[in-house]
Design an enzyme around this catalytic site. Structure first.
Site, PDB file in Angstrom:
ATOM      1  N   LYS A  55     -20.422  49.893   2.343  1.00  0.00           N
ATOM      2  CA  LYS A  55     -20.812  48.487   2.187  1.00  0.00           C
ATOM      3  C   LYS A  55     -19.662  47.656   1.629  1.00  0.00           C
ATOM      4  CE  LYS A  55     -24.470  50.206   3.650  1.00  0.00           C
ATOM      5  NZ  LYS A  55     -24.257  51.507   4.320  1.00  0.00           N
ATOM      6  N   HIS A 439     -36.997  26.073   0.185  1.00  0.00           N
ATOM      7  CA  HIS A 439     -36.264  25.473   1.311  1.00  0.00           C
ATOM      8  C   HIS A 439     -34.939  24.894   0.814  1.00  0.00           C
ATOM      9  CE1 HIS A 439     -35.568  23.282   5.051  1.00  0.00           C
ATOM     10  NE2 HIS A 439     -35.294  22.205   4.312  1.00  0.00           N
TER      11      HIS A 439
END
Length: 462
Positions: A55, A439
């Protein structure tokens, strides 16, 4: 370090990887005396040759891609190439920091750590460094190593395994990767970002073949766009050395020349010559057979991690180790629902899932009882900002719970936590649709997909 004649540990663990050290830490936390035996470095494959270093490479690859594409965001930057030694230093620093932390953690829990190559000598003992370590219970956690094919010799130079790839001191101009599963796909992604001409050879019909077919197709589309080549339904037939590299042949007559071949066909259990069979432990193709509580057929022996024929994931090893420790301490152990384990392929784009595929759902419940919905990330503001393409697919039993969540796109691995809760708590689409997602975030995409499945789509077409 090992027992004297009067000392018997509550638990002796053979193997200090994810499953082994998790069992050791939890058992010690619950008041059991623990001996942990490891021939190499504490942390095992995941920390030193798997999850963490790969990773780190993938993040370096992401930085390379972002530098190349900086102008798209109005940022002036110049990509000058990859300093492979610098990449390795960054990767090794990450591993080293976590390794030191883990060593300190094991010491703080008063686990007796014994470095040496252990061998099961009876149902209640392990021999290591010329000493016999006795335990009321033995946990086998010897892990796995990269597999090869009969007649395919891994030389560490032109034909390499993932272990070699993590330490490769050069960036090849071209590479063939044998195997289109998680390991092969992740290295293909890294190398392409580093400028390597990559071809994947996969015998099955799709890349990441264990995922939902829709996810596989989305990844294949993204890889084509990135210029990563792949040969599907192509069985490997041989490799020969050329003047400058290798020539890989497939059974359908294809030949591919490259600097090197990465063999990434999976990992096999480390169990040979360790005394398991002699102690009467039931095995199959090298794996130690266990029940849902990780018990072998020998009452004093359990097995966890890659050694058992369960999902070969570090977090599964953690969970299995904890399960065994709690069972041995007298707590009520809960068997693992392996379908409920999150799975992530950290390529670009990422593939993340939890639960079952549409095909499996149809097999279990019948086609007429399976409902699916797809939400395209093009409708998600944050994904648009990140310039990522992809999709979230939900699989539901009609009028019932969501049984599969399948996601493809940048950073989808970070969304799989909520997906795991949705599956494991058997959430109904309408229940998830009631939750308010921040959001603009990519987590909104999961909310939007459930809104659509609940029959009230917002930023999606009916």
């Amino acid at each position: 370090m090992a027992n004297d004649a009067s000392t018997v540990f509550d638990v002796v663990i053979l193997g200090g990887g994810s499953g082994g050290y998790a069992a050791a830490l939890r058992a010690a936390q619950l008041g059991l005396s623990v001996a942990l035996i490891e021939k190499g470095e504490l942390g095992g494959t995941c920390l030193h040759r798997g999850c963490i270093p790969t990773k780190a490479l993938l993040h370096a690859a992401e930085i390379a891609d972002e530098t190349k594409d900086a102008a798209e965001f109005g940022v002036l930057a110049t990509f000058q190439g990859i300093d492979i030694n610098g990449v390795h230093k960054y990767k090794d620093d990450v591993v080293s920091g976590l390794y030191k932390g883990l060593q300190g953690l094991v010491a703080s829990r008063k686990v007796t750590f014994i470095q040496g190559e252990g061998r099961l000598s009876s149902a209640t003992s392990v021999d290591v460094n010329g000493q016999r370590v006795e335990g009321r219970h033995i946990v086998l956690a010897t892990g796995s190593v990269p597999k090869s094919l009969p007649g395919l010799t891994i030389d560490g130079d032109r034909v390499i395994s993932s272990d070699h790839a993590l330490k490769l001191d050069r960036i090849p101009k071209s590479a063939v990767i044998l195997g289109g599963g998680v390991i092969g796909v992740e290295f293909a992604s890294v190398w392409k970002s580093f400028g390597v001409d990559v071809t994947i050879v996969e015998a099955l019909p799709h890349l990441v073949p264990l995922e939902d077919e829709n996810s596989s197709k989305l990844l294949e589309r993204a890889f084509r766009k990135r210029g990563i080549k792949f040969e599907l339904k192509a069985r490997f037939s041989g490799v020969e050395y050329t003047e400058t590299g290798v020539r890989v042949s497939t059974e359908n007559g294809k030949q591919i020349d490259a600097d090197l071949l990465l063999v990434a066909i999976g990992r096999g259990p480390v169990s040979q010559g360790l005394g398991f069979e002699e102690a009467g432990v039931a095995m199959d193709r090298g794996y130690v057979l266990v029940d849902e509580y990780m018990r072998t057929n020998v009452p004093t022996i359990s097995a966890v991690g890659d050694l058992a024929p369960t999902l070969q994931l570090a977090h599964v090893g953690f969970a299995e180790g904890i399960l065994v420790a709690e069972r041995l301490a007298g707590l009520k152990a809960v068997p693992i629902d392996y379908d409920g384990v999150p799975r992530v392929t950290y390529s670009n784009p990422e593939v993340a899932s939890v639960g079952i595929s549409e095909a499996k759902a149809v097999e279990l419940y019948g086609k007429e009882k399976v409902v699916t919905v797809k939400y395209n990330l093009a409708g998600n503001g944050k994904s648009k900002i990140l310039k990522t393409a992809g999709e979230i697919k939900l699989v539901q039993v009609k009028d019932g719970a969501v049984v599969g969540v399948h996601m493809v796109g940048a950073r989808m691995g970070e969304q799989v936590g909520e997906a795991q809760l949705i599956y494991n708590w058997e959430a109904l689409p309408a229940e998830v649709a009631q939750l308010i997602h921040a959001h603009p975030t990519q987590s909104e995409a999961l909310g939007e997909a459930h809104l659509a499945l609940a029959g009230k789509p917002l930023h999606a077409h009916d």
